[in-house]
Scaffold this active site. Structure first.
Site, short mmCIF file in Angstrom:
data_model
loop_
_atom_site.label_atom_id
_atom_site.label_comp_id
_atom_site.label_asym_id
_atom_site.label_seq_id
_atom_site.Cartn_x
_atom_site.Cartn_y
_atom_site.Cartn_z
N SER A 167 0.96 -1.31 -0.11
CA SER A 167 -0.06 -0.13 -0.11
C SER A 167 0.73 1.27 0.11
CB SER A 167 -0.77 -0.04 1.13
OG SER A 167 -1.60 1.10 1.36
N HIS A 170 -0.96 -0.91 -4.31
CA HIS A 170 -2.43 -0.24 -3.92
C HIS A 170 -2.41 1.06 -3.77
CE1 HIS A 170 -6.41 -1.15 -2.39
NE2 HIS A 170 -6.16 -0.58 -1.40
N MET A 194 -8.43 8.97 -0.75
CA MET A 194 -9.49 9.47 0.11
C MET A 194 -9.68 10.84 -0.22
SD MET A 194 -7.72 7.63 3.49
CE MET A 194 -6.90 5.90 3.26
N MET A 223 -12.99 -5.33 3.08
CA MET A 223 -12.14 -4.49 3.81
C MET A 223 -12.22 -5.03 5.56
SD MET A 223 -11.25 -1.86 2.25
CE MET A 223 -10.62 -0.89 3.97
N GLY A 274 -9.66 4.60 6.13
CA GLY A 274 -9.60 5.99 6.25
C GLY A 274 -7.92 6.19 6.88
N PHE A 275 -7.37 5.16 7.67
CA PHE A 275 -6.08 5.23 8.14
C PHE A 275 -5.23 4.06 7.98
CE2 PHE A 275 -8.68 8.29 10.30
CZ PHE A 275 -7.88 9.54 10.10
N GLY A 276 -4.12 3.89 7.85
CA GLY A 276 -3.41 2.87 7.78
C GLY A 276 -2.86 2.48 9.07
N GLY A 277 -2.29 1.21 9.21
CA GLY A 277 -1.89 0.71 10.65
C GLY A 277 -2.92 0.21 11.55
N GLY A 280 -6.22 -4.50 5.09
CA GLY A 280 -6.43 -3.87 6.50
C GLY A 280 -5.73 -4.83 7.49
N GLY A 281 -4.72 -4.39 7.97
CA GLY A 281 -4.17 -5.09 8.96
C GLY A 281 -3.41 -6.50 8.65
N GLY A 300 0.31 -2.60 4.04
CA GLY A 300 1.09 -1.39 4.07
C GLY A 300 2.26 -1.35 5.10
#
Length: 224
Positions: free
Chosen positions: A11, A36, A40, A140, A145-148, A179-180, A200
Site C-alpha cells: 500500500s 495499492h 481518500m 475491508m 481511512g487510516f493505515g496501521g 487492512g491489518g 502497508g
C-alpha cells in the site's frame, strides 16, 4: 480445485514519499504484484490522500499495476482522469455508488479492472447483483481511512462468504483483502480463499521490506 495465485499489493499509504522511486524499485525487485493506491477525499473517510497526479507519478516510476481504491463520494467523477493517469484497477464502495451496476460497467468500458468493496459493517449481500460482472471484490478488514489499523477477526468469515458468493455466480473475480494484513493474519485470509493481499505498515515498517513481501507470499504458499 484450481491452484490460486498469491498476489501481494503493498500500500502506497505507508510508503516514504521522500524515497518513492527507491521504494517502488525495491518492491518490484522483491516480487510485489500490484501497488495499492488509496484515494481518500476527507468526506467518505476522515483523511485526504492522493489524486491523479500521484497516480501519474507512480505510473512513470514503476511497472507494477496500479490498484486504485476510491474511498470517495461520487467516485464516477474520477474514473476518466484516474484511468488516464495510469490506474489498472478502480475499486469503488457500494456505500457511495447508488447506481452500482452502471458505475461498474463504466469502469469496464474504460478498459481497466472494475472492483467493488464495502465497509466492514456493510453486508456482503450489497454486491450480489453485480458479482458476476466485477473483476475484483475487496473485503475491508479494517474501517477505511487510516493505515496501521488492527485486523478485524470477523473478516475471515466474510472472506469465506465472499468466495462462496463469487463461486456461486461463476465469477473469476480477484478476491482481495485490505487492512491489518501481516504475518499473523495473512494465513487465515488465504485459507478463507482470498488471493490478493494489501499490506502497508507490515511491509514498510519492516527492517527489510523486500524480505517482508517474500515472507507474506511464502506463508500463503506454505498452505497451498
Amino acid at each position: 480445485m484450481t491452484a490460486r495465485t498469491v498476489r501481494i499489493a503493498p500500500s502506497l499509504l505507508s510508503a516514504d514519499f521522500g524515497k518513492l522511486a527507491e521504494q517502488l524499485a525495491m518492491l518490484e525487485a522483491a516480487g510485489a504484484d500490484w501497488l495499492h493506491v488509496d484515494v481518500m477525499d476527507g468526506q467518505f473517510v476522515p483523511n485526504l490522500t492522493f489524486g491523479a497526479k500521484v497516480i501519474e507519478t507512480c505510473k512513470r516510476l514503476t511497472k507494477l499495476p496500479l490498484d486504485v481504491h476510491l474511498m470517495v463520494e461520487q467516485p464516477e467523477q474520477y474514473f476518466d482522469s484516474f484511468v488516464q493517469a495510469g490506474a489498472a484497477t478502480l475499486t469503488i464502495h457500494v456505500e457511495t455508488a447508488p447506481h452500482l451496476h452502471r458505475q461498474v460497467m463504466r469502469i469496464k468500458e474504460l478498459g481497466v479492472m472494475a472492483g467493488v468493496t464495502m465497509n466492514p459493517s456493510t453486508p456482503l449481500e450489497t454486491v450480489r447483483e453485480v458479482a458476476a460482472e466485477i473483476d475484483l471484490l475487496l473485503i475491508m478488514s479494517v474501517n477505511p481511512g487510516f493505515g496501521g489499523q488492527r485486523f478485524i477477526p470477523s473478516s475471515v468469515a466474510k472472506i469465506q462468504r465472499a468466495r462462496q458468493l463469487l463461486d456461486g455466480v461463476g465469477s473469476r473475480a480477484v478476491l482481495e483483502v485490505d487492512g491489518g494484513i501481516a504475518r499473523d493474519t495473512i494465513t487465515a485470509c488465504w485459507q478463507a480463499r482470498a488471493d490478493t493481499f494489501v499490506a502497508g505498515n507490515a511491509i514498510f515498517s519492516a527492517a527489510d521490506p523486500a524480505a517482508e513481501v517474500r515472507a507474506l507470499r511464502g506463508l500463503c504458499q506454505a498452505h497451498a
